[in-house]
Every structure is written in C-alpha cells, then in structure tokens.
Scaffold this active site. Structure first.
Site, PDB file in Angstrom:
ATOM      1  CD  GLU A  33       7.151   2.258  -7.016  1.00 60.28           C
ATOM      2  OE1 GLU A  33       7.482   2.585  -5.873  1.00 60.28           O
ATOM      3  OE2 GLU A  33       7.525   1.220  -7.584  1.00 60.28           O
ATOM      4  NE  ARG A 259       4.313   8.383   5.282  1.00 58.42           N
ATOM      5  CZ  ARG A 259       4.598   8.018   4.031  1.00 58.42           C
ATOM      6  NH1 ARG A 259       5.674   8.467   3.437  1.00 58.42           N
ATOM      7  NH2 ARG A 259       3.805   7.218   3.372  1.00 58.42           N
ATOM      8  CE  LYS A 269       2.160   3.619  -2.912  1.00 58.17           C
ATOM      9  NZ  LYS A 269       2.751   4.128  -4.138  1.00 58.17           N
TER      10      LYS A 269
END
Ligand code: ATP
Ligand code: MG
Length: 558
Positions: A33, A259, A269
């Site tokens: 994104e 992850r 982020k």
C-alpha cells in the site's frame, strides 16, 4: 539471482502444483500500500514473492494496493518502485494499481447484489459493532439484510453517485452472521468516502475494502499464488468465498508465512512515520531507519539484504529474528567486497622529527588483502601525521599493542615508528607526539630486531583531508521496542548517532563515489553518503562496526 538448495514450504506447495498440472506458469505479486516507505519486513516479502517467481521461471507483479486514498501519495509510489529496483528485482510489465480495477470491482459488486449475495446496509458503525457479536457470541442479522435485489441495486448505484453521506450506508456480503470466523459475518465490501484519490481523482466516492479488493485483483492479474503474512490467515475463507462466488477467469489461492520481526527494530509503517514526524530521525531514509531507503543510505547492499532474507528462511511462525544476523550478512559482504582505507576519527598529531619537512613519499597499498582485482591506492607519507588519540599512551601494560612513549608501532602500509617525546598543554593533555622513523621498515622488520608492538592506522596531516563521519548505531536499545510495557519511543538509543566533524581521511577517499562502501581499517565499514558526500566535503556514514559490540557488551559503543 542466487539459487539455493534450501527449500521452504511455499516452494514445496508450488512444486506440487506444477507437478500436478494445476499451474503452468507461476505468477506472484508484491502488493504494497503506498502509504509509507518500504521496510525490512517488506524486503522479506519482496524476496519471497520475486524469489519464488524467479525460481520457478514465472512472473512477479508489482501492484499498489491503493484502496485507502487518504494516507497514500505519489512520494510513496515513487520510493517503493525505486526500492524494489534497488533490491535487484524487476516486475513483470508495467507497475499495476488496484485503483485501475475499480470499475471491474464495482461491476462484481453489482453481480453479487444481483445474485442475492450482497446488500446495502444502513447500520451505523456502532450499531454494526453490536450486531456483529463477539468471538464467543454469534452476530445478528442486520434489519436491512433482506432488501430485495432491485432495491439493493438502486441503493448501490446511489451510493456510487454520491447521494449519501459517509457512514450512512455500506455494501455488505450476505454470508453468515453466526460464523465462528468474524470475517465471514457479512463483511463490508464498499464504504462511502468522499475523498479524492491520487490515481482516479474524484471519479469515486465509494471505495472497496481490502478483503473485497485483494483476491479479485489477484484474479484479474492471473496471480496463481497470493502470498501474504499470517495475520491474513483468518481472511482466507473470505478470500476463497469471493473467488467461488464471482465469475472469474482465474482462481488464485492465498498462502501465509510468518512476518519478519527483527529485534531492536520496529517495522510498522505507523511507528516509522511517528519517528519521522516527531523528528527523532532525519527522514524516512535516515540511516538508522529499518526502511530500505535508510538501509541503503546506511551502506547496506542489496545482496546482503537478500542474503539475510534467505538465511532466516520462510516459515509459518512469527518469531523474532536477531538483527545481528542482518549485521552479520552486511559485514560478510563488505569484508569480501569493500576496499580498505584509513581514517582517523579522533586525531592526535605525530611529528616525525627525523623526517624531512616537505618530503612526500608515495606508498602503494593494496586496496584489499585478498582481492587483487580491487587494485591499489597511493598513500602520501609525510613528516606530520595523525593517528587516533586512543592509539597512544605515555605508559601502558603489555596488553596495549599500540604506540607507547619509548616504544614502537607499525604504521599500516608504512614505516615502523618509535615515540620519543610528547608536547602537552598547560593542563597536561597531550597535544603532539614526537617520534622517529625506523629506517628501511616498509615491508621489513626493524634491522635491530626490536619489533613493533602492533599496527595502527594513520593519515598524513599535510596531504590527508578532513571529513565528516557519522557514527550510526542501533536506533533502539531494547530488544523488542514495541512489545514491552513502555511506549516504543522511550527505548530510543541516545547514542544512535554521533557526528565527528574533524576526522582525517586518506586523500584517495575524496574520490569515493556516493554509496561506495569501504572498510576503514580497525574502525568498521563506512559508506560515502549518497546525498551529502562530495570531493570537496567528504561525508561518510558508519554502516556497521567490525565486531558485534552489542553481543560483547550488551550495549552500544565499539
Ligand atoms: P505495516 O504493518 O508496516 O503497515 P503492511 O502489511 O500494512 O505493513 P503493506 O504495504 O500492506 O504493509 O505490505 C505489503 C506486503 O508486505 C504485504 O503482503 C505484507 O504482508 C508484507 N509485509 C509487511 N510487513 C511485513 C513483515 N514484517 N514481514 C514480512 N512481510 C511483510
Ligand atoms: Mg497492509
């Protein structure tokens, strides 16, 4: 790119799909994104997705998952592409945007309504939460669930036309309000959001949710293996539900892996943005940031990052990975590939009283101990030199293998010298060391048999140049900065940056190209700053020390 024998569960799945004829050409995608810079966790995802495509002779797309216009921007779109390229990967064809599929996604939403699989719901956010139930209690059907198809089509069209306010209506899938999986309790497909989009401008006032968009984007692109991280495992039934209920030409499947959570690091982020916004760091590409842009500026190489991602493997568990493994990977790479050079960080002047004033001897020195292909550089040797203040003591015990008054030391790639006297200021601090040159000691031991105690680096005081050297260290001094009781911002390492303005460097370093890495002998690995370094004003960043000082002392400092 490097192929290894080591396999992981994703490779096994793909190999089986190929063997069974379920898949001809492997197609993966990296779907960021564009709401921040890529970080080390994304690097892992990039290596996994591009790596699998490469390994099986397939393709990997770069697709911006740009369904949340508020937080997205062109700056991030540009930086993400630059970072993926820098890591050494090439995506298939043009870069793709989820937003370019908005019309198709909308058409599919209409299709679901027509099939009786979706409805417009007027519950507000609070009511919707109440109706949704909890993990232990089933939800309840929305009072709007049984609207007929014609009414739903009309309301959806009017949502799209901008007739309703934000939050007034949503489009939901009609699945099962009693499902034990909360994601299946009539999830939202479209929300009204009256904001402009960086790609589609004001064309849309309704935007699809991640869940409604992602799998369909995969299908449009013919993605065969849609690889994501474990937090999406619970979304897989919904991913499959859409694939099963829509008239799609291709049927992608989702697979999850753990992850990457590196120790001493935050990779979210939102938190990285906070570090930037609160000016804890100088920007997204600050060399202390675990962003790809930051690591690049710090002097990490793409191959070291790829090597690290390969070393840690790809598994279905979410453990913490020791950041020392990344540091090991970069040390190994630079030890192999970085030319050697000399830099004095804390200069102390040495005057060779027996060496003629004005004389400059050009000494050739190998740029690397084993890589002859890296050639040599010229070291000017002169009467006045700088050594590091830590490399001289008036008195010392036998363990101290540097210069001591009355004793000898070898100047790296040059002569053996012997300290004979010191000049002090009124407070007693040593200003200057006077020494003599032991003749004929370049490449030879002293003829009198009195060997030097050690080897130290040096720079000519008259031919060398001054530089700014930024000594970077880990940004956090806590192993899991965002997993503890205190806010992650309280775990900032106060010694994460020390700027040395008056370091002395050998003159050849002025010709360093931005982003060129070196080993400064006995100091560590350094890189010419990609933005600030110039021949006139050299600037070097410390990539990493020669040894892991955190393992040795449990703290920063060499
Ligand atoms: P963040 O949590 O930092 O906001 P994100 O998951 O929201 O990250 P996206 O831009 O959606 O960021 O991520 C793009 C891809 O990178 C996704 O497939 C995501 O699963 C993957 N990814 C993100 N963080 C990690 C990580 N720490 N380890 C492995 N893959 C990751
Ligand atoms: Mg995400």
């Amino acid at each position: 790119m490097e192929k290894t024998a080591a396999s992981n569960f994703l490779e096994t799945i793909i190999a089986e799909d190929i063997a069974a004829g379920r898949v001809q050409t492997v197609v993966t995608r990296f779907p960021p994104e564009p709401n921040g810079y890529l970080h080390l966790g994304h690097a892992k995802s990039i290596c996994v997705n591009f790596g699998l495509a490469e390994r099986f002779g397939g393709r990997c797309n770069l697709r911006f998952d740009d369904t949340n216009p508020e937080k997205e921007s062109q700056e991030f779109i540009d930086s993400i592409q630059a970072d993926v390229r820098w890591l050494g990967y090439t995506w298939d064809g043009e870069v793709r945007f989820a937003s370019s599929y908005f019309q198709q996604l909308y058409d599919w939403a209409v299709y679901l309504v027509e099939q009786g699989h979706a409805y417009v719901c007027d519950l507000n956010a609070e009511q919707a939460r109440e109706y949704r139930g909890t993990l232990t209690e089933p939800g309840r059907n929305s009072p709007h669930r049984d609207r007929d198809v014609a009414q739903n089509l009309d309301l959806l069209a009017r949502m799209k036309a901008g007739e309703f306010a934000e939050g007034e209506k949503v489009l939901r899938a009609k699945i099962d309000m009693a499902s034990p999986n909360m994601n299946m309790r009539d999830p939202i497909l479209y929300r009204i959001r009256k904001v402009a989009h960086h790609q589609t401008g004001s064309d849309w006032v309704i935007y699809p949710t991640y869940d409604f968009a992602h799998g369909q984007e995969d299908a449009i692109e013919g993605v065969t293996h849609s690889i994501c991280t474990l937090e999406f495992e619970d979304h897989r039934p919904l991913y499959d539900w859409f694939i099963a209920h829509l008239p799609l030409a291709s049927r992608p499947r989702q697979y999850e892996f753990g992850r990457l959570n590196p120790s001493y690091t935050v990779t979210s982020k939102r938190k990285l943005k906070q570090l930037v916004d609160d000016a804890v760091v100088a920007g997204w590409d600050d060399p202390r940031m675990p962003t790809i842009a930051g690591m690049r500026r710090r002097g990490y190489t793409p191959s070291a990052i790829r090597k690290f991602c390969q070393m840690i493997g790809t598994t279905r568990s979410d453990g913490v990975v020791d950041v020392a493994m990344l540091e090991f990977a970069i040390r190994e790479d630079l030890n192999e590939n970085a030319p050697r050079a000399m830099c004095v960080l804390n200069p102390l002047k040495v005057v060779l009283t027996d060496y003629p004033e004005g004389k400059v001897e050009k000494l050739a020195a190998a740029s690397h101990p084993s890589r002859t292909d890296l050639g040599e550089r010229m070291l000017p040797f002169t009467r006045e030199l700088y050594i590091d203040a830590d490399d001289f003591r008036e008195e010392a015990n036998k363990k101290y293998k540097r210069l001591v008054l009355g004793k000898r030391v070898r100047l790296r790639n040059a002569y053996v010298i012997e300290a004979v006297d010191v000049v002090k200021d009124p407070s007693g601090a040593v200003l200057e060391v006077h020494a003599r040159t032991i003749p004929d000691t370049i490449g030879n031991d002293p003829a009198d048999g009195i060997k030097p105690k050690g080897v130290i680096q040096w720079v000519s005081a008259t031919e060398g140049r001054q530089a700014t050297v930024r000594l970077y260290d880990r940004l956090f001094n806590h192993e899991s900065p965002d997993k503890g009781e205190r806010d992650f911002m309280t775990h900032i390492n106060p010694a994460s940056l020390q700027v040395v303005q008056g370091a002395w460097i050998e003159p050849s370093l002025c010709n360093a190209l931005p982003e060129q890495g070196f080993q400064f002998e006995r100091e560590g690995y350094f890189v010419a700053d990609r933005l600030d370094h110039s021949e006139q004003a050299p600037v070097f960043n410390r990539t990493i020390g020669l040894r892991d000082s955190w393992a040795e002392h449990g703290g920063s400092g060499e």
